[in-house]
Design a protein around this motif. Structure first.
Motif: not given
Length: 332
Positions: A88-116
């Motif tokens: 469904r594309g990166h943006q939809n996948a990211l939104l799905c994760g944010l709306l599905t995962a529990p937690g008090d705070i959520l941090i989105s990042l890429d899986a390729d380890l480019q984000d420090d």
């Protein structure tokens, strides 16, 4: 700061790391190891609570990505997986994760380890200082090619010129509080551009700078064509400026047409070099034809978005979940 917010900050928050994945089998082992080490360190320091976990969102991968995610989830309590029914594309996948995962705070990042990953503790600290959204911003682009650096920086400036509220040099590496995520849930836009949407939530924000690393393994899932598509998505989803630009172009063409008409009359009356009908027919015809096609294309883009949005089709379907953190009450 309200009473609920103060109460939440009195205790370590439960952190959820949300990572969209598409054909990431080469990098997943290293990514999982580093993120688990980061979670363990943050828990040992009392910065986050038990129950914090990694949430991989498989965006219709064609390799062993989901198989690996499922295996990690069975062997580790701090790894969970969300599988979309198709790509469904990166943006939809990211939104799905944010709306599905529990937690008090959520941090989105890429899986390729480019984000420090070392920016994560700083983001949590900004949250504890009262920020609801913390944007990860690239400190510099020295590792990019000239074309990549020039195009990216021009893109952010262009969006700002179009009136789009966006954080300069920020992609999708960010922290969002549960309150911000629930506010994001209320947006039903079909064409997602989270980089422009999240700043519009209006909550108190902060910036954490970081240096982006080289991709650890695998190939980039954002070639030039997809980057250009995302750029156009950002403009047409958040700004009506191109439509207003058509009006401005129409006014300019009208003035130019009047000038050309005057020139054709002067040439006809006072010189012998004029070709009958050429100046008044051929040049305006080609000029106006090109502008009309361009204008129709821009208008068509907006009409297409209205058409697709009117159908109200789901942005994604979750095929399956895996991991101990999910419950029957988990939103899908």
């Amino acid at each position: 700061m309200d009473i609920q917010k103060a109460t939440d900050l009195a205790h370590p928050p439960v952190l959820s790391l949300v990572l969209p994945c598409y054909n990431e089998q080469e990098v997943l082992p290293e990514t999982t190891a580093r993120l688990q080490a980061m979670l363990a360190r943050l828990q040992a320091n009392g910065e986050i609570a038990e129950g914090s976990a990694i949430y991989y969102v498989d965006d219709g991968s064609r390799d062993r990505t989901w198989e690996m995610i499922h295996d990690y989830a069975e062997r580790h309590a701090d790894v969970c997986g969300i599988k979309l029914s198709r790509n469904r594309g990166h943006q939809n996948a990211l939104l799905c994760g944010l709306l599905t995962a529990p937690g008090d705070i959520l941090i989105s990042l890429d899986a390729d380890l480019q984000d420090d990953l070392e920016a994560i503790p700083q983001m949590i600290q900004r949250y504890r200082e009262g920020s609801e959204i913390v944007f990860g911003v690239r400190r510099k682009r020295t590792k990019d090619t000239f074309f990549k650096r020039f195009s990216a920086e021009s893109y952010y400036k262009f969006l700002a010129m179009m009136g789009v509220q966006i954080v300069y040099n920020h992609a999708d590496y960010r922290l969002m509080s549960r309150r911000a995520v629930e506010s994001l849930r209320g947006y039903d836009e079909t064409h997602l551009f989270l980089r422009g949407l999240v700043p519009q939530l209006g909550y108190k924000g902060a910036i954490v700078e970081f240096d982006r690393a080289e991709r650890f393994a695998g190939e980039s899932k954002y070639p030039l064509t997809k980057m250009l598509s995302l750029a156009w998505q950002g403009v047409t989803s958040f700004s009506a400026y191109p439509l207003r630009l058509i009006t401005g172009i129409g006014m300019i063409i009208s003035v130019i047409s009047l000038v050309m008409a005057a020139w054709a009359v002067v040439t006809k009356l006072f010189t012998d070099s004029a070709l009958p009908g050429w100046a008044s027919t051929v040049i305006p015809m080609y000029f106006l034809g090109g502008v009309q096609l361009l204008s129709l294309g821009i208008i068509g883009e907006y009409v297409a978005k209205i058409f697709e949005s009117s159908k109200k089709r789901p942005r994604f379907h979750v095929e399956s979940l895996c991991g101990e953190r999910f419950t029957d009450a988990t939103p899908r």
